[in-house]
Motif scaffolding. Structure first.
Motif, PDB file in Angstrom:
ATOM      1  N   TYR A 109       8.955   4.713 -28.397  1.00  0.00           N
ATOM      2  CA  TYR A 109       9.945   5.798 -28.448  1.00  0.00           C
ATOM      3  C   TYR A 109      10.750   5.939 -27.164  1.00  0.00           C
ATOM      4  CZ  TYR A 109       8.324   7.290 -32.985  1.00  0.00           C
ATOM      5  OH  TYR A 109       8.028   7.316 -34.330  1.00  0.00           O
ATOM      6  N   GLU A 110      10.095   5.866 -26.009  1.00  0.00           N
ATOM      7  CA  GLU A 110      10.834   5.934 -24.752  1.00  0.00           C
ATOM      8  C   GLU A 110      10.048   5.239 -23.644  1.00  0.00           C
ATOM      9  OE1 GLU A 110      11.236   9.294 -26.321  1.00  0.00           O
ATOM     10  OE2 GLU A 110       9.073   9.389 -26.407  1.00  0.00           O
ATOM     11  N   THR A 111      10.765   4.381 -22.933  1.00  0.00           N
ATOM     12  CA  THR A 111      10.187   3.651 -21.808  1.00  0.00           C
ATOM     13  C   THR A 111      11.261   3.518 -20.734  1.00  0.00           C
ATOM     14  OG1 THR A 111       8.891   2.315 -23.366  1.00  0.00           O
ATOM     15  CG2 THR A 111       9.023   1.524 -21.108  1.00  0.00           C
ATOM     16  N   ARG A 112      10.823   3.575 -19.485  1.00  0.00           N
ATOM     17  CA  ARG A 112      11.773   3.381 -18.383  1.00  0.00           C
ATOM     18  C   ARG A 112      11.523   2.023 -17.749  1.00  0.00           C
ATOM     19  NH1 ARG A 112      13.359   7.993 -13.935  1.00  0.00           N
ATOM     20  NH2 ARG A 112      15.282   7.012 -13.229  1.00  0.00           N
ATOM     21  N   THR A 113      12.566   1.233 -17.631  1.00  0.00           N
ATOM     22  CA  THR A 113      12.472  -0.088 -17.026  1.00  0.00           C
ATOM     23  C   THR A 113      13.375  -0.141 -15.800  1.00  0.00           C
ATOM     24  OG1 THR A 113      14.319  -1.027 -18.291  1.00  0.00           O
ATOM     25  CG2 THR A 113      12.145  -1.048 -19.335  1.00  0.00           C
ATOM     26  N   GLU A 114      13.400  -1.271 -15.132  1.00  0.00           N
ATOM     27  CA  GLU A 114      14.256  -1.419 -13.952  1.00  0.00           C
ATOM     28  C   GLU A 114      15.732  -1.258 -14.303  1.00  0.00           C
ATOM     29  OE1 GLU A 114      13.427  -5.070 -11.998  1.00  0.00           O
ATOM     30  OE2 GLU A 114      11.395  -4.472 -11.371  1.00  0.00           O
ATOM     31  N   SER A 115      16.083  -1.599 -15.538  1.00  0.00           N
ATOM     32  CA  SER A 115      17.493  -1.536 -15.932  1.00  0.00           C
ATOM     33  C   SER A 115      17.858  -0.236 -16.656  1.00  0.00           C
ATOM     34  CB  SER A 115      17.848  -2.731 -16.825  1.00  0.00           C
ATOM     35  OG  SER A 115      16.988  -2.795 -17.944  1.00  0.00           O
ATOM     36  N   GLY A 116      16.890   0.675 -16.794  1.00  0.00           N
ATOM     37  CA  GLY A 116      17.199   1.953 -17.430  1.00  0.00           C
ATOM     38  C   GLY A 116      16.200   2.336 -18.509  1.00  0.00           C
ATOM     39  N   PHE A 117      16.627   3.229 -19.393  1.00  0.00           N
ATOM     40  CA  PHE A 117      15.767   3.727 -20.452  1.00  0.00           C
ATOM     41  C   PHE A 117      15.957   2.927 -21.738  1.00  0.00           C
ATOM     42  CE2 PHE A 117      16.434   7.328 -17.644  1.00  0.00           C
ATOM     43  CZ  PHE A 117      15.164   7.883 -17.538  1.00  0.00           C
ATOM     44  N   THR A 118      14.869   2.763 -22.462  1.00  0.00           N
ATOM     45  CA  THR A 118      14.938   2.086 -23.750  1.00  0.00           C
ATOM     46  C   THR A 118      13.934   2.717 -24.707  1.00  0.00           C
ATOM     47  OG1 THR A 118      14.833  -0.087 -24.831  1.00  0.00           O
ATOM     48  CG2 THR A 118      13.260   0.329 -23.076  1.00  0.00           C
ATOM     49  N   GLY A 119      14.168   2.564 -26.008  1.00  0.00           N
ATOM     50  CA  GLY A 119      13.252   3.122 -26.995  1.00  0.00           C
ATOM     51  C   GLY A 119      13.989   3.749 -28.165  1.00  0.00           C
ATOM     52  N   ILE A 120      13.240   4.082 -29.204  1.00  0.00           N
ATOM     53  CA  ILE A 120      13.808   4.676 -30.422  1.00  0.00           C
ATOM     54  C   ILE A 120      14.540   5.970 -30.099  1.00  0.00           C
ATOM     55  CG2 ILE A 120      13.242   5.746 -32.644  1.00  0.00           C
ATOM     56  CD1 ILE A 120      10.882   3.738 -32.823  1.00  0.00           C
ATOM     57  N   ASP A 121      13.883   6.864 -29.351  1.00  0.00           N
ATOM     58  CA  ASP A 121      14.501   8.149 -29.032  1.00  0.00           C
ATOM     59  C   ASP A 121      15.749   7.985 -28.180  1.00  0.00           C
ATOM     60  OD1 ASP A 121      12.697   9.652 -30.465  1.00  0.00           O
ATOM     61  OD2 ASP A 121      11.414  10.107 -28.756  1.00  0.00           O
ATOM     62  N   ILE A 122      15.722   7.025 -27.266  1.00  0.00           N
ATOM     63  CA  ILE A 122      16.877   6.815 -26.388  1.00  0.00           C
ATOM     64  C   ILE A 122      18.088   6.374 -27.212  1.00  0.00           C
ATOM     65  CG2 ILE A 122      17.712   5.680 -24.305  1.00  0.00           C
ATOM     66  CD1 ILE A 122      15.116   7.386 -23.966  1.00  0.00           C
ATOM     67  N   GLU A 123      17.868   5.425 -28.116  1.00  0.00           N
ATOM     68  CA  GLU A 123      18.985   4.948 -28.942  1.00  0.00           C
ATOM     69  C   GLU A 123      19.448   6.009 -29.933  1.00  0.00           C
ATOM     70  OE1 GLU A 123      19.955   1.195 -29.940  1.00  0.00           O
ATOM     71  OE2 GLU A 123      18.322   0.144 -28.918  1.00  0.00           O
ATOM     72  N   LEU A 124      18.507   6.812 -30.424  1.00  0.00           N
ATOM     73  CA  LEU A 124      18.902   7.913 -31.311  1.00  0.00           C
ATOM     74  C   LEU A 124      19.797   8.886 -30.552  1.00  0.00           C
ATOM     75  CD1 LEU A 124      18.779   9.684 -33.836  1.00  0.00           C
ATOM     76  CD2 LEU A 124      16.607  10.611 -32.986  1.00  0.00           C
ATOM     77  N   CYS A 125      19.411   9.247 -29.329  1.00  0.00           N
ATOM     78  CA  CYS A 125      20.220  10.173 -28.532  1.00  0.00           C
ATOM     79  C   CYS A 125      21.575   9.562 -28.176  1.00  0.00           C
ATOM     80  CB  CYS A 125      19.466  10.568 -27.267  1.00  0.00           C
ATOM     81  SG  CYS A 125      18.079  11.673 -27.571  1.00  0.00           S
ATOM     82  N   ALA A 126      21.588   8.249 -27.946  1.00  0.00           N
ATOM     83  CA  ALA A 126      22.855   7.569 -27.662  1.00  0.00           C
ATOM     84  C   ALA A 126      23.782   7.650 -28.875  1.00  0.00           C
ATOM     85  CB  ALA A 126      22.606   6.118 -27.286  1.00  0.00           C
ATOM     86  N   ALA A 127      23.218   7.514 -30.071  1.00  0.00           N
ATOM     87  CA  ALA A 127      24.016   7.617 -31.298  1.00  0.00           C
ATOM     88  C   ALA A 127      24.517   9.044 -31.492  1.00  0.00           C
ATOM     89  CB  ALA A 127      23.178   7.187 -32.500  1.00  0.00           C
ATOM     90  N   ILE A 128      23.682  10.026 -31.178  1.00  0.00           N
ATOM     91  CA  ILE A 128      24.101  11.435 -31.267  1.00  0.00           C
ATOM     92  C   ILE A 128      25.211  11.713 -30.264  1.00  0.00           C
ATOM     93  CG2 ILE A 128      23.358  13.816 -30.806  1.00  0.00           C
ATOM     94  CD1 ILE A 128      20.592  13.006 -31.936  1.00  0.00           C
ATOM     95  N   ALA A 129      25.051  11.237 -29.021  1.00  0.00           N
ATOM     96  CA  ALA A 129      26.063  11.434 -27.992  1.00  0.00           C
ATOM     97  C   ALA A 129      27.402  10.840 -28.420  1.00  0.00           C
ATOM     98  CB  ALA A 129      25.598  10.815 -26.675  1.00  0.00           C
ATOM     99  N   LYS A 130      27.328   9.694 -29.059  1.00  0.00           N
ATOM    100  CA  LYS A 130      28.539   9.035 -29.539  1.00  0.00           C
ATOM    101  C   LYS A 130      29.245   9.906 -30.578  1.00  0.00           C
ATOM    102  CE  LYS A 130      30.356   4.750 -29.122  1.00  0.00           C
ATOM    103  NZ  LYS A 130      30.676   4.116 -27.829  1.00  0.00           N
ATOM    104  N   LYS A 131      28.455  10.490 -31.502  1.00  0.00           N
ATOM    105  CA  LYS A 131      29.021  11.362 -32.532  1.00  0.00           C
ATOM    106  C   LYS A 131      29.673  12.602 -31.923  1.00  0.00           C
ATOM    107  CE  LYS A 131      27.743   9.296 -36.453  1.00  0.00           C
ATOM    108  NZ  LYS A 131      28.708   8.896 -37.524  1.00  0.00           N
ATOM    109  N   LEU A 132      29.078  13.110 -30.830  1.00  0.00           N
ATOM    110  CA  LEU A 132      29.586  14.331 -30.188  1.00  0.00           C
ATOM    111  C   LEU A 132      30.625  14.016 -29.110  1.00  0.00           C
ATOM    112  CD1 LEU A 132      26.236  16.326 -29.716  1.00  0.00           C
ATOM    113  CD2 LEU A 132      27.815  16.357 -31.660  1.00  0.00           C
ATOM    114  N   ASP A 133      30.882  12.732 -28.903  1.00  0.00           N
ATOM    115  CA  ASP A 133      31.772  12.250 -27.841  1.00  0.00           C
ATOM    116  C   ASP A 133      31.355  12.801 -26.485  1.00  0.00           C
ATOM    117  OD1 ASP A 133      33.697  10.734 -26.695  1.00  0.00           O
ATOM    118  OD2 ASP A 133      35.409  11.938 -27.364  1.00  0.00           O
ATOM    119  N   LYS A 134      30.071  12.685 -26.209  1.00  0.00           N
ATOM    120  CA  LYS A 134      29.515  13.082 -24.923  1.00  0.00           C
ATOM    121  C   LYS A 134      28.828  11.878 -24.267  1.00  0.00           C
ATOM    122  CE  LYS A 134      28.509  17.959 -26.007  1.00  0.00           C
ATOM    123  NZ  LYS A 134      29.131  18.604 -24.802  1.00  0.00           N
ATOM    124  N   GLU A 135      28.703  11.925 -22.961  1.00  0.00           N
ATOM    125  CA  GLU A 135      27.960  10.899 -22.236  1.00  0.00           C
ATOM    126  C   GLU A 135      26.486  11.277 -22.209  1.00  0.00           C
ATOM    127  OE1 GLU A 135      27.477   9.207 -17.672  1.00  0.00           O
ATOM    128  OE2 GLU A 135      29.453   9.907 -18.341  1.00  0.00           O
TER     129      GLU A 135
END
Length: 258
Positions: A175-201
């Motif tokens: 669901y969520e993991t932090r790596t050297e290059s940033g965050f990854t996981g199901i929840d992270i991508e879900l939030c990225a998709a939500i942010a895209k819908k809301l036109d937010k960063e």
């Protein structure tokens, strides 16, 4: 001398019987006689605390799931109780573990908001679209068999509607993991998709799981998305989105244990 020898032998037999009284965990019922490990402030923590309320010393609490699994491998606990999805993740990536077929209970994940925050309505609308368009299903499927790189996730930087600050505890794959290059996981991508819908960063904030509610209440984050279980107790102090995933608490034991 013979009497002393018999006494020592009797003590040895008692010790052996005491040591063999617990035969391992093979069902939910066996948890009541076991040393059980859970993640701090998780749904499993609450459930096991109630289940073992008469023997609280049998509950061992760990700050994250990786530490919990390590304790199980080292034999510090007889069983680890956690959500099924991360349990299966560790089962695939860790030798010597076994998942018991009987679940402890079932539940839903939701995104949490401070009471009265109208952002929930906007997120629910976006969430409905993400489900209907098959985006959420594709995200989940992606993480079942792989660990995508954080650089692949579009955080929608420079979006015209500002930023959305999301709290998570990034020690809970898949669901969520932090790596050297940033965050990854199901929840992270879900939030990225939500942010895209809301036109937010999207801005992810990594917190210890047990302080996420405090961060939400204080306004340091706009919402929690961290495999956060919807419960009656939590709904008293925060609002939740519609459920976005279902899971269940399961039991992991060592493969060579019953």
């Amino acid at each position: 001398m013979k009497l002393f020898t018999k006494f020592v032998l009797l003590l040895a037999i008692i010790a052996i019987m005491a040591g063999s009284a617990f035969a391992g965990v093979s069902s939910v019922a066996d948890l009541k006689g076991a040393k059980v490990g859970v993640e701090n402030s998780s749904a499993a923590h609450a459930i096991i605390s109630e289940m073992l309320k008469d023997t609280p010393d049998n509950i061992l609490v760990y700050e994250n799931v990786s530490a919990l699994i390590e304790a199980l491998k080292m034999g510090l606990v007889d069983a680890a109780v956690l959500d099924e999805t991360p349990a299966r993740y560790f089962l695939m990536n860790t030798e010597g573990l076994k998942l018991l077929p009987e679940p402890v209970n079932s539940f839903y994940y939701g995104i949490a908001f401070k009471k009265g925050n109208k952002l929930r309505d906007d997120v629910n609308k976006a969430l409905t679209e993400i489900k209907d368009e098959g985006i959420l299903a594709r995200i989940v499927a992606k993480y079942i068999n792989a660990d995508p790189d954080a650089s692949e996730i579009d955080l929608n930087k420079g979006a015209k509607n500002g930023k959305i600050w999301v709290g998570c505890s990034a020690t809970f794959p898949p669901y969520e993991t932090r790596t050297e290059s940033g965050f990854t996981g199901i929840d992270i991508e879900l939030c990225a998709a939500i942010a895209k819908k809301l036109d937010k960063e999207l801005v992810m904030i990594d917190c210890r799981f047990d302080i996420l509610p405090e961060a939400l209440e204080s306004g340091r984050i706009d919402m929690i998305c961290s495999a956060f279980t919807i419960s009656e107790e939590r709904e008293k102090v925060m609002d939740f989105s519609d459920p976005y995933d279902a899971d269940q608490e399961v039991i992991l034991v060592l493969a060579d244990k019953k």
